[in-house]
Scaffold this active site. Sequence first.
Site, PDB file in Angstrom:
ATOM      1  N   GLU A 322     107.227 -24.104  31.951  1.00 33.82           N
ATOM      2  CA  GLU A 322     107.956 -22.829  31.960  1.00 33.82           C
ATOM      3  C   GLU A 322     108.237 -22.399  33.405  1.00 33.82           C
ATOM      4  O   GLU A 322     109.229 -21.730  33.682  1.00 33.82           O
ATOM      5  CB  GLU A 322     107.150 -21.753  31.212  1.00 33.82           C
ATOM      6  CG  GLU A 322     108.005 -20.629  30.675  1.00 33.82           C
ATOM      7  CD  GLU A 322     107.271 -19.725  29.685  1.00 33.82           C
ATOM      8  OE1 GLU A 322     107.611 -19.727  28.496  1.00 33.82           O
ATOM      9  OE2 GLU A 322     106.337 -19.013  30.108  1.00 33.82           O
ATOM     10  N   HIS A 351      93.305 -45.026  22.395  1.00 34.54           N
ATOM     11  CA  HIS A 351      93.506 -45.724  21.123  1.00 34.54           C
ATOM     12  C   HIS A 351      94.720 -45.181  20.394  1.00 34.54           C
ATOM     13  O   HIS A 351      94.845 -45.331  19.180  1.00 34.54           O
ATOM     14  CB  HIS A 351      92.240 -45.599  20.269  1.00 34.54           C
ATOM     15  CG  HIS A 351      91.069 -46.228  20.956  1.00 34.54           C
ATOM     16  ND1 HIS A 351      90.743 -47.553  20.820  1.00 34.54           N
ATOM     17  CD2 HIS A 351      90.187 -45.718  21.856  1.00 34.54           C
ATOM     18  CE1 HIS A 351      89.702 -47.834  21.567  1.00 34.54           C
ATOM     19  NE2 HIS A 351      89.340 -46.728  22.219  1.00 34.54           N
ATOM     20  N   LYS A 455     115.335 -16.586  22.239  1.00 33.36           N
ATOM     21  CA  LYS A 455     114.896 -15.339  21.582  1.00 33.36           C
ATOM     22  C   LYS A 455     116.105 -14.548  21.102  1.00 33.36           C
ATOM     23  O   LYS A 455     116.108 -13.994  20.005  1.00 33.36           O
ATOM     24  CB  LYS A 455     114.097 -14.484  22.558  1.00 33.36           C
ATOM     25  CG  LYS A 455     112.682 -14.959  22.801  1.00 33.36           C
ATOM     26  CD  LYS A 455     111.986 -13.952  23.713  1.00 33.36           C
ATOM     27  CE  LYS A 455     110.679 -14.483  24.247  1.00 33.36           C
ATOM     28  NZ  LYS A 455     110.152 -13.681  25.340  1.00 33.36           N
TER      29      LYS A 455
HETATM   30  O1  LIG Z   1     102.753 -11.767  26.338  1.00 32.07           O
HETATM   31  P1  LIG Z   1     104.101 -11.671  25.734  1.00 32.07           P
HETATM   32  O2  LIG Z   1     104.968 -10.649  26.384  1.00 32.07           O
HETATM   33  O3  LIG Z   1     103.997 -11.442  24.252  1.00 32.07           O
HETATM   34  O4  LIG Z   1     104.848 -13.036  25.949  1.00 32.07           O
HETATM   35  C1  LIG Z   1     104.386 -14.232  25.413  1.00 32.07           C
HETATM   36  C2  LIG Z   1     105.048 -15.418  26.071  1.00 32.07           C
HETATM   37  O5  LIG Z   1     106.461 -15.336  25.916  1.00 32.07           O
HETATM   38  C3  LIG Z   1     107.103 -15.755  27.109  1.00 32.07           C
HETATM   39  O6  LIG Z   1     107.610 -14.632  27.733  1.00 32.07           O
HETATM   40  C4  LIG Z   1     108.238 -16.681  26.840  1.00 32.07           C
HETATM   41  O7  LIG Z   1     107.846 -17.723  26.030  1.00 32.07           O
HETATM   42  C5  LIG Z   1     105.982 -16.386  27.930  1.00 32.07           C
HETATM   43  O8  LIG Z   1     106.274 -16.428  29.281  1.00 32.07           O
HETATM   44  C6  LIG Z   1     104.846 -15.517  27.570  1.00 32.07           C
HETATM   45  O9  LIG Z   1     103.621 -16.060  27.922  1.00 32.07           O
END
Ligand SMILES: O=P(O)(O)OC[C@H]1O[C@](O)(CO)[C@@H](O)[C@@H]1O
Length: 528
Positions: A322, A351, A455
């Site tokens: 990330e 294995h 998202k």
């Molecule tokens: O802690 P939050 O805001 O729920 O985010 C969870 C995760 O989602 C992200 O923003 C994106 O996957 C990550 O960087 C983060 O760890």
Amino acid sequence: MDAAQLWQRYQDWLYYHDGLGIYVDVSRIPFDDALVTTLQPKFQQAFAELKALEGGAIANPDEGRMVGHYWLRAPELAPNGEFRNEIIKTVDKIEAFAADIHSGTIHPPNAAKFTDIISIGIGGSALGPQFVSQALAPLEAPLNLYFIDNADPAGIDRTLDELRGRLATTLVLTISKSGGTPEARNGMLEVKQRFTAQGLNFAQHAVAITGYESALDKIAHTDGWITTFPMHDWVGGRTSELSAVGLVPAALQGINIREMLAGAKEMDSATRVPDLKANPAALLALAWYAAGEGRGKKDMVVLPYKDSLMLFSRYLQQLVMESLGKEKDLDGNVVHQGIAVYGNKGSTDQHAYVQQLREGIPNFFMTFVEVLKDRQGPSLELEPGVTSGDYLTGFLLGTQQALYENQRGSITVTLPEVTAKTVGALIALYERTVTLYASLIHVNAYHQPGVEAGKKAASANLALQKQVMQVLQNTDAPVTLQTLAEKAGAQDRTETVYRIVRHLNANIQGLSLKGDLKRPASLQVLLK
Ligand SMILES: O=P(O)(O)OC[C@H]1O[C@](O)(CO)[C@@H](O)[C@@H]1O
């Protein structure tokens, strides 16, 4: 290179940290002096950038944020008194809270003590706590820890069913920096519903770890949850293990959080040294750069030879991928950077896929994590003078040699044993390597625009599902997918409408999908 030259190279590049007893060996990654010389100015720049970051520079230009996870273990370095006090106060509060939970001073409404914890959160709000729990939680931990780290209803049910008889004594941590991540919110609502269905007052079991004034923070305060712990704006999710995110679950399990912080702090100091050979994070960054030509051309296979460290590679997957997996560099050039990370544990994986690693596509470099201490207490001699631990070490050495003979490079990180201190140091070592490597390749390690795109698309699809349902509720006769898509205002998204309807059909009684399932265009949809 003959054996004598290799032994010399090993000694020339071996790093050892006196206080922590940690070794880093990059000698089995092929790089020459010319590369080191070429990279020296980049390293000097990287050291300077790291110093500026620790001094409070805006290191995340997109979000206009400081990046301060290193202050969590050295509050004296925080750029102002407000942050310093916040950090100190939070750790004190976590310790006091854990002590109150353990003693029963804070207890569930109808029982003397909490027995179990459900930790709800995803990404950085789950991976660190999971890794640390598996690495360090004592067998007789004061509370058992369960995770809900996904939106999978069956997964949620399994955890809640397992805890059915003990919900009355279960503490629920909801962890979300933003306080708005759907997976965390959904998990919390599902858990709350189970509590309510059992006649339990959820608020009296609930704790939030989240940013100030986030949606979750507001719910926690309005509904009167037991307490909240802050997630600072200047700590990113993937570097939050040593904030309240990781420290609350760890302290509740009886893990020594001060030792974790101390280990990280010591590693931070060691990796502040602006000298490549004397800085273990710089050595790792050099090895990553050399292995993948600074373009992530080789995947990083992480193999800890210790069961308790098995989740380290999963934890690193987020931290590394990330942070480094970016389309553009800091100047806006398209670079498609990153390093892919995978692995479980040795010798188990030997294995499974080591066959391919040795003989197949040479598209990886290995990281062995070795632990010198085999176990607490004496070991059985399986054969005269040979224990299980000797076998494990033999497998590690053997795999490393076999890979090297076939021009597959490797790094070895060696810990004296798995303790709160060495785990804290390991986390810090990799956080700082990522920081330095990101400087070398000139990318912003602190944003994640790619995740945001997914998202947004997901929420658009949920909105479309609502439209589709509305159309179906107002339609008496069966409709084709094409018509349904048109009526839902998504004529160019028939495939998505089909996928939504197929899922609804599996879950909603009364929604029928008739026709030839192999030919989606023939299908007729009806909601009775
Ligand atoms: O802690 P939050 O805001 O729920 O985010 C969870 C995760 O989602 C992200 O923003 C994106 O996957 C990550 O960087 C983060 O760890």
